[in-house]
Structures are given as C-alpha cells and as structure tokens.
Design an enzyme around this catalytic site. Structure first.
Site, PDB file in Angstrom:
ATOM      1  N   SER A 238       0.915  -1.261  -0.274  1.00 18.29           N
ATOM      2  CA  SER A 238       0.046   0.057   0.109  1.00 18.29           C
ATOM      3  C   SER A 238       0.952   1.226   0.050  1.00 18.29           C
ATOM      4  O   SER A 238       1.893   1.032   0.032  1.00 18.29           O
ATOM      5  CB  SER A 238      -0.851   0.070   1.232  1.00 18.29           C
ATOM      6  OG  SER A 238      -0.040   0.085   2.315  1.00 18.29           O
ATOM      7  N   LYS A 239       0.283   2.286   0.050  1.00 14.25           N
ATOM      8  CA  LYS A 239       0.990   3.684   0.104  1.00 14.25           C
ATOM      9  C   LYS A 239       2.018   3.689   1.325  1.00 14.25           C
ATOM     10  O   LYS A 239       2.996   4.460   1.222  1.00 14.25           O
ATOM     11  CB  LYS A 239       0.009   4.834  -0.025  1.00 14.25           C
ATOM     12  CG  LYS A 239      -0.453   5.199  -1.259  1.00 14.25           C
ATOM     13  CD  LYS A 239      -1.305   6.338  -1.663  1.00 14.25           C
ATOM     14  CE  LYS A 239      -1.915   6.538  -2.744  1.00 14.25           C
ATOM     15  NZ  LYS A 239      -2.767   7.614  -2.878  1.00 14.25           N
ATOM     16  N   ARG A 240       1.651   3.172   2.250  1.00 12.17           N
ATOM     17  CA  ARG A 240       2.219   3.224   3.701  1.00 12.17           C
ATOM     18  C   ARG A 240       3.587   2.296   3.240  1.00 12.17           C
ATOM     19  O   ARG A 240       4.629   2.652   4.113  1.00 12.17           O
ATOM     20  CB  ARG A 240       1.676   2.290   4.655  1.00 12.17           C
ATOM     21  CG  ARG A 240       2.275   2.056   6.136  1.00 12.17           C
ATOM     22  CD  ARG A 240       1.368   1.846   7.125  1.00 12.17           C
ATOM     23  NE  ARG A 240       0.577   0.460   6.565  1.00 12.17           N
ATOM     24  CZ  ARG A 240       1.031  -0.633   6.886  1.00 12.17           C
ATOM     25  NH1 ARG A 240       2.252  -0.978   7.568  1.00 12.17           N
ATOM     26  NH2 ARG A 240       0.302  -1.888   6.757  1.00 12.17           N
ATOM     27  N   HIS A 241       3.804   1.466   2.310  1.00  9.67           N
ATOM     28  CA  HIS A 241       5.058   0.830   2.121  1.00  9.67           C
ATOM     29  C   HIS A 241       5.641   1.309   0.845  1.00  9.67           C
ATOM     30  O   HIS A 241       6.842   1.119   0.413  1.00  9.67           O
ATOM     31  CB  HIS A 241       4.843  -0.706   1.538  1.00  9.67           C
ATOM     32  CG  HIS A 241       3.985  -1.643   2.581  1.00  9.67           C
ATOM     33  ND1 HIS A 241       2.592  -1.793   2.565  1.00  9.67           N
ATOM     34  CD2 HIS A 241       4.596  -2.146   3.888  1.00  9.67           C
ATOM     35  CE1 HIS A 241       2.361  -2.293   3.566  1.00  9.67           C
ATOM     36  NE2 HIS A 241       3.452  -2.686   4.288  1.00  9.67           N
ATOM     37  N   GLY A 242       4.929   2.697   0.224  1.00 13.74           N
ATOM     38  CA  GLY A 242       5.745   2.994  -0.885  1.00 13.74           C
ATOM     39  C   GLY A 242       5.202   2.506  -2.260  1.00 13.74           C
ATOM     40  O   GLY A 242       5.843   2.895  -3.055  1.00 13.74           O
TER      41      GLY A 242
END
Length: 471
Positions: A238-242
């Site tokens: 997800s965006k949290r992981h880039g």
C-alpha cells in the site's frame, strides 16, 4: 502462431509497481518469443476513468521502456462491437433479459444468507419471456449449469471451477453499457491475444470469461496469474509501504533499468543470478519460472540495485537521467563540469540520482555557508598556514585540467610544512566544497575550476580570521 500478449490497465489511478511488474512480465514473454505486445486501456468505468491517469500509465510505460506494438486501444470506443455480440448471444438463446430490481436482488441475497447459502443470482429470469414493457433490464449471460471449467494456469498449474459455483453474469447494464468481463473477452478475441498475464485477483473471472469465449466460438488464450506483492511486514502493498506511481520512482532518483531488474526478480528467478540486463531478461524469461507465492517489496534491495546501475552504467547514460534531477533541484548544470564527469566522480557515494544531484551542487554554485560540524573541526587557526600555502601553489598552476599536477601541489604543501596530508587535505576540502565529504581532492578541484577554488579558499581564510577575532 505468433505469441501476442497484452497489458490492460484501468485508468483510475497511476501505474503502480504491481501493474508495472505485470506489464513487464507480459512484455517480456512477447519479447522472449518474438511476439507482439498490446496496450489496452480498459476505461469502461467512465465515472472513475480520467485522462490524467491514462497519461500517467503511458508515461510510466515509456519511462520503463515497455514499448507496445499495438494500441493503445480504448474500450469506450468499441461499444458498438460489444453490443453487436451481446445481441448475437441473445438471438442464439445464450443470454437473456433480467428485470430484477435492486430491491429484489437484495432480498434474494438476504434469503440465501439466512439459509447459510452463498449469495448469488438465482436465474429467475433465465427462461422467462413475459417481459414487461417500459421497465429497465440488464442482459445476463446464460452460464452452463453443469460440468466444470478447467484451465492450465502457466504459473499455478491445473485450476478447476464447477459451473454450479458461477451465476449468470450481467454483460449489459440497464444504462446500455457493457460490463468489464464481457469487454475483456471480446477484446482478447478480436486482438488475437494468445497469452493473458495478469494478477491473481482475476482468477475468479477466468472461468466466466472462458465460458463466454466458448459461447462466442472464440479461441481460449493461455492464462498466467501473477501473485500479489506484499510489503516488508507481510501486509498487502500500500502507500504506507511506498506503493506509489511508477513515476515517483523516477522522481526519487531510480534508473528505469534498476526498477525493471528489481521488478523482474520480484517473483521470477533464473538460478541465483541477481543482475539482469534487459537483453538477458528477454533471452531468459519464461512464465513457468514465476513463483506462485507472494513476493515482498524490499526498498534496501532496490537501493542496492540502483547504486549498482549508477556505478556500472555508461556515465553518459546515467547523466541523461541525472539531468532531470538537476533541473528539479534548480541546479544550473551549464555553469560547471559535464554531468557525465559528476556521475563518474560521485557514483560510489550515491544510492539515487536525487542524492547524486544534491551532493553535486558545490560543483555548479557557491555555497552560502560552511557545514557547521565540518567547519568547527577543520577550519581552525591551525589550518590557516596550509591553506595560504596551498592557495598560492594552486594559483600558480596554468594547466588546471591535469589532476596529477593539482595533487602534487597539495602534496608539496604537506611536505614543506612537514604535515600529514590530512592536515592539508581536510581544511582544503571544507574550503572548496563547504562540507567534509567529496571525491578525491585533485578531481574535485579540477571539476570546480581554478577561479572558484582559489576564491573559496579565500572565503575559508576569512572564516578562520573571524573565528580568531571572536576568540
């Protein structure tokens, strides 16, 4: 038979790493088999599809070098073809009108769930002909009610679905627009797609699509469903992981070949080999070497690969990508050394082109102040004498292009003053760069130029004088 693959993104957002990997695998399989690669924009979700997303997808594909042989095709421009075939299925008794209202469908689902059954359409309009007038309807495909759908997935092996598990799919909405599963089937048929490489989230669509292809008398392509990419923590990327758009990797300073090399290994392998040129990927890639287990994204590994390509690629090639970052950081590269020289000088220290650009600023423009820690440590009164002498020697050099001559001036200064090279070199480095790190001093001096170097030494001497005056 000519192998023909396709990448078919929905333009509701940017091209993300998962989509880019699917596109890469599809492109490589075509390349490895001297086949053709098609780009298709599946824009039937009119409300969410945007031109901005289409542009971002194509920009990402082009930056990665995944050029297509055909397309881009747009599903919204093919509605007449889909409706023609839907009418053909209706005429042949292979599709039918369904007049169920949303409320009736909801009641149907609730009744099934109350009995502990899976919620699905019951086929209530499957064999009826008592069509009401002036009432909205959808068209559903008559899925076979017996037997099973079996296909040999190139990654996962044999997969079978019982037809009793599949309900009658809507292929035309009440507003007259065809649905995704039908459009995909027609496109793959019309475009001659032989191999469909796509994400594992499409596995459940595959038996439905195969049944529609059979009803149309169309050939069945070979399917290969790629596993998802996970973050380092095992959760879905997800965006949290880039998990951002591919062009963000350009903005963050990655070379396209580094990202391609990383993505190809994110689920595919050839022995223990880690580094693959694009030509090697084309030569070695096969679908059956793709791992069916999910892969974890590892930014450290990507950084390692990126630094490898920065260090080992032709400096002119790297410089062509570095130029974008110089402009992005407002560094005027026309006021100093060629960018290829900067790449050669700084490649050992930079993991990304963004870092490389930032650390090259002193080659092109004067610094406004010294790095506080470096100045405190090295621009002390004791450094005044070696800086004065080395400045004098450097000022007398006419051939500034000869790094060996510049090195000799520094060495002569150390010998005359009976100092270690570090006692001359470190104050000089801080003086000419404003900080405590740079490539070798002779190369750094050569690239900064004579006038700037001599002037900056004067600036450092002024700093020392002020330090002395203030105690």
């Amino acid at each position: 038979m000519t192998i023909k693959t396709r990448f078919a993104p929905s333009p509701t957002g940017y091209l993300h790493v998962g989509g880019a990997r699917t596109a890469l695998y599809s492109w490589l399989y075509a390349q490895a088999n001297q086949g053709e690669f098609v780009l298709r924009i599946e824009d039937t979700d009119i409300e969410r599809s945007t031109q901005e997303a289409i542009d971002a997808i194509m920009e990402g594909m082009s930056w990665l070098g995944l050029e297509w042989n055909e397309g881009p095709y747009y599903q919204t421009k093919r509605f007449d073809r889909y409706k023609e075939l839907i009418q053909q299925l209706v005429d042949e008794g292979k599709a039918y009108r369904c007049y169920c209202t949303p409320e009736e469908l909801e009641a149907m689902r609730e009744a099934q769930m109350a009995k502990g059954e899976s919620a699905r359409y019951t086929g209530i309009w499957r064999d009826r002909t008592d069509y009401p007038e002036d009432k909205p309807y959808v068209i559903r495909f008559k899925n076979p009610q017996t037997g099973s759908v079996v296909f040999d997935d190139q990654i996962r092996g044999n997969i079978e679905f019982q037809n009793t598990e599949l309900d009658d799919l809507i292929i035309l909405r009440s507003d007259g627009s065809p649905t995704y599963n039908f459009c995909v089937v027609v496109d793959d048929w019309d475009m001659g797609i032989t191999h469909v490489v796509r994400g594992e989230d499409h596995i459940n669509n595959t038996p439905r699509q195969i049944n529609i292809l059979k009803a149309l008398g169309a050939p069945i392509p070979v399917y290969a469903h790629v596993s998802m990419i996970l973050g380092d923590d095992g959760a879905k990327l997800s965006k949290r992981h880039g998990a951002v758009g591919v062009m963000q990797y350009r903005d963050d300073g990655y070379l396209p070949e580094a990202l391609l090399n990383y993505l190809v290994r994110l689920g595919w392998s050839h022995g223990d080999q880690e580094i693959f040129s694009v030509d090697e990927m084309k030569e070695l890639f096969t679908l059956d070497a793709i791992n069916k287990a999910a892969s974890a994204f590892n930014t450290e590994k990507l950084n390692w690969l990126n630094q490898h390509y920065i260090k080992t690629s032709d400096p002119e090639h790297v410089a062509s990508y570095l130029e974008w970052h110089m402009q992005d950081q407002n560094i005027d590269a026309s006021t100093g050394p060629a960018l290829s020289e900067v790449v050669t000088a700084l490649s050992e220290r930079a993991k990304t082109l963004k870092e490389l650009a930032a650390s090259s600023r002193y080659f092109y423009e004067d610094y406004s102040e010294f790095d506080a820690n470096a100045a405190k440590k090295h621009l002390r009164p004791v450094a005044k004498e070696p800086l004065v002498l080395v400045q004098q020697k450097l000022s007398n050099i006419d051939d500034w292009s000869n790094a060996e001559v510049l090195h000799q001036a520094i060495q002569d200064t150390a010998e005359e003053l009976e100092l270690g090279m570090g006692k001359v070199g470190m104050p000089l480095r801080v003086a000419i760069t404003g900080a405590g790190q740079s490539p070798s001093l002779d190369i750094t001096l050569k690239m900064i130029g004579k006038a700037r170097s001599v002037e900056r030494i004067s600036k450092a001497l002024d700093f020392i004088a002020n330090r002395e005056a203030n105690g």
